[in-house]
Design a protein around this motif. Structure first.
Motif, PDB file in Angstrom:
ATOM      1  N   GLN A  40       0.873  -1.083   0.133  1.00 12.56           N
ATOM      2  CA  GLN A  40      -0.083  -0.100   0.000  1.00 12.56           C
ATOM      3  C   GLN A  40       0.964   1.168  -0.153  1.00 12.56           C
ATOM      4  O   GLN A  40       1.718   1.506   0.913  1.00 12.56           O
ATOM      5  CB  GLN A  40      -0.937   0.115   1.401  1.00 12.56           C
ATOM      6  N   LYS A  46      -0.510   7.299  -3.826  1.00 18.62           N
ATOM      7  CA  LYS A  46      -1.573   6.403  -3.442  1.00 18.62           C
ATOM      8  C   LYS A  46      -1.791   5.314  -4.719  1.00 18.62           C
ATOM      9  O   LYS A  46      -2.911   4.821  -5.076  1.00 18.62           O
ATOM     10  CB  LYS A  46      -2.864   6.825  -3.228  1.00 18.62           C
ATOM     11  N   SER A  48      -1.824   1.853  -6.548  1.00 20.47           N
ATOM     12  CA  SER A  48      -2.218   0.411  -6.238  1.00 20.47           C
ATOM     13  C   SER A  48      -0.962  -0.230  -6.789  1.00 20.47           C
ATOM     14  O   SER A  48       0.082  -0.055  -7.416  1.00 20.47           O
ATOM     15  CB  SER A  48      -3.547  -0.168  -7.271  1.00 20.47           C
TER      16      SER A  48
END
Length: 281
Positions: A40, A46, A48
């Motif tokens: 993560q 952010k 994936s």
């Protein structure tokens, strides 16, 4: 639980390191994590895990990208889609199942059933590219019955793995299983492991023999002086042995498969010109 809490590196630092490696002359990169696909991104981006794979594959100069080890619980279709979309992502996935019995998987706290695992396998098999699949299996887990073990053996026939890493169960500290009774005798664990290995040997031999006559790009990793053989690896992580020269180490060469055993391929160099690309130093 034996390794402590998970931690994820920011995507920016991972990509920066990839660029440094390429600048230093490397061409194959492997993303490594105990549960690598559960990564993560703690950065504002952010990303994936599938997006990270794509970004690494797009770094100029990257020829091959691998990742290990994935957990079935967090394996998602976008990972397969990324492999299909980016040729630099190797056509190989290591997806440990540990057991073919849903009852044993529940005792292991794996977080998926046999059927749910097979759904992941079907997703991989449906890819545009032929993707090699390997796995980990534990035999003799606490309370594993004969029927549980047979379900694991049957799973080999269903999936037809390209490689299996199988082990006898042993207690590890700081795990829930450490509180279970290790009820399977060592002799029985050994018998089950031998049966599993033999079944997988037959499967691998058949799958490898089907590759005879095909041509693959290999990265030469070593040289065996006694046999005068170069040893290379395909994008699908299959080992190929072929007559060669120690100077070929670190080069990508095309090799035609002429014979196959249960664990490796034998071939001859198909091209006579250097690829012009150096690989991992």
């Amino acid at each position: 639980m034996t390794r402590g809490p998970e931690r994820g590196r920011p995507s920016q630092t991972i990509l920066e390191e990839c660029h440094r490696l390429i600048d230093a002359g490397y061409s194959e990169i492997q993303l490594l994590g105990q549960i690598v696909n559960h990564w993560q991104d703690p950065s504002p981006a952010k990303l994936s895990f599938a997006e990270l794979l794509a970004r690494v594959a797009e770094v100029s100069g990257v020829r091959r990208v691998r990742f290990i080890t994935s957990h079935p619980r967090y394996f998602t279709p976008d990972i397969v889609q990324a492999i299909d979309a980016h040729p630099a992502l190797c056509d190989q996935i290591h997806l440990p199942v540990q057991s073919g019995s849903s009852r044993v998987l529940a005792r292991m706290l794996r977080g998926y059933t046999r059927d749910e695992y097979l759904e992941k396998i079907n997703c991989i098999r449906a890819a545009k590219r032929a993707i090699s699949i390997s796995t980990d299996i534990i035999v003799g887990f606490c309370g594993e019955s004969d029927e549980d073990f047979e379900q694991t053996v049957e799973l080999l026939d269903t999936v037809e793995y390209d490689q299996v890493f199988a082990f006898k169960y042993s207690t590890r500290p700081n795990t829930p299983a450490a509180g279970y009774e290790d009820s399977i005798a060592e002799e029985e664990k050994g018998r089950r492991l031998a049966e599993l290995h033999e079944r997988q040997r037959q499967i691998q031999l058949r799958r490898y023999q089907a590759l005879v006559g095909q041509e693959f790009e290999v990265l030469v990793e070593s040289f065996q002086p006694r046999l005068h053989q170069a040893v290379g690896r395909t994008t699908s992580n299959r080992v190929v042995n072929f007559p060669g020269d120690p100077e070929w180490i670190g080069h990508y060469l095309n090799v035609r498969v002429t014979a196959a055993g249960p664990n490796s391929l034998v071939g001859v160099r198909a091209d006579q010109a250097w690829s012009g690309h150096d690989a991992t130093r």
